[in-house]
Design an enzyme around this catalytic site. Structure first.
Site, PDB file in Angstrom:
ATOM      1  N   GLN A  78       8.466  17.737  35.968  1.00  0.00           N
ATOM      2  CA  GLN A  78       8.816  16.334  35.725  1.00  0.00           C
ATOM      3  C   GLN A  78       7.544  15.518  35.485  1.00  0.00           C
ATOM      4  O   GLN A  78       6.946  14.970  36.400  1.00  0.00           O
ATOM      5  CB  GLN A  78       9.607  15.755  36.908  1.00  0.00           C
ATOM      6  CG  GLN A  78      10.156  14.387  36.590  1.00  0.00           C
ATOM      7  CD  GLN A  78      11.130  13.908  37.640  1.00  0.00           C
ATOM      8  OE1 GLN A  78      11.424  14.583  38.609  1.00  0.00           O
ATOM      9  NE2 GLN A  78      11.617  12.711  37.439  1.00  0.00           N
ATOM     10  N   PHE A  79       7.161  15.437  34.203  1.00  0.00           N
ATOM     11  CA  PHE A  79       5.940  14.716  33.858  1.00  0.00           C
ATOM     12  C   PHE A  79       6.046  13.233  34.183  1.00  0.00           C
ATOM     13  O   PHE A  79       5.029  12.558  34.363  1.00  0.00           O
ATOM     14  CB  PHE A  79       5.573  14.931  32.388  1.00  0.00           C
ATOM     15  CG  PHE A  79       6.320  14.050  31.429  1.00  0.00           C
ATOM     16  CD1 PHE A  79       5.739  12.879  30.971  1.00  0.00           C
ATOM     17  CD2 PHE A  79       7.586  14.387  30.988  1.00  0.00           C
ATOM     18  CE1 PHE A  79       6.418  12.058  30.088  1.00  0.00           C
ATOM     19  CE2 PHE A  79       8.271  13.579  30.104  1.00  0.00           C
ATOM     20  CZ  PHE A  79       7.686  12.404  29.650  1.00  0.00           C
ATOM     21  N   THR A  80       7.261  12.718  34.323  1.00  0.00           N
ATOM     22  CA  THR A  80       7.423  11.284  34.590  1.00  0.00           C
ATOM     23  C   THR A  80       6.879  10.878  35.954  1.00  0.00           C
ATOM     24  O   THR A  80       6.729   9.682  36.220  1.00  0.00           O
ATOM     25  CB  THR A  80       8.895  10.848  34.463  1.00  0.00           C
ATOM     26  OG1 THR A  80       9.686  11.573  35.403  1.00  0.00           O
ATOM     27  CG2 THR A  80       9.413  11.076  33.046  1.00  0.00           C
TER      28      THR A  80
END
Length: 149
Positions: A78-80
């Site tokens: 989850q790069f967010t």
């Protein structure tokens, strides 16, 4: 490297309606790789996750680790987690590692978890996923390999 940990009774991830991974009691890990992260960050965070004492003992105190309870892990990239929302109304992801750098570190994190002999399921790197869970507690924790929080 950043992680959001959720202690779960069960969790799973689907891609295009098909189940990709599913666990029973354990930890759901949302993992974000930062631009400056290294393999050492992956090792540190993986070791922290499996040894963190967040499961109840016989006195109902958070005193047992995932390894001690025989729990499972579900890891979802989850790069967010590197989204910076301090300015404006749209997050900036400038601090997130580009995919070609993030993927090997994501894989190193998973490899290190498996070295602890715990069952590990995963999502798919860079895929759109639907994640479901039954949070236990609820217990949700934030980890950062730079120890920012």
């Amino acid at each position: 490297m950043r992680a959001v940990l959720q202690r779960v009774l069960q969790a799973g991830v689907q891609i295009n309606g098909a189940e990709q991974g599913r666990i029973a009691r354990g930890i759901l890990v949302f993992l974000g790789v930062g631009r400056n992260d290294t393999r050492e960050d992956a090792v540190y965070l993986a070791d922290k996750v499996v040894n963190l004492r967040i499961f109840p003992d016989q006195d109902d105190k958070m005193n047992l680790s995932l390894v001690q309870i025989g729990g499972e892990l579900l890891v979802v990239s989850q790069f967010t987690l590197w989204g910076d929302c301090r300015k404006g109304r749209r997050p900036s992801f400038a601090a997130a590692a580009p995919p070609e750098n993030a993927r090997p570190l994501y894989e190193a994190f998973i490899e290190r978890l498996r070295q602890h002999s715990v069952p590990v399921q995963t999502g798919e790197f860079q895929a759109m996923m639907q994640v479901y869970l039954i949070n236990d507690g609820p217990v949700t924790l934030l980890l950062d390999s730079e120890k920012v929080f």
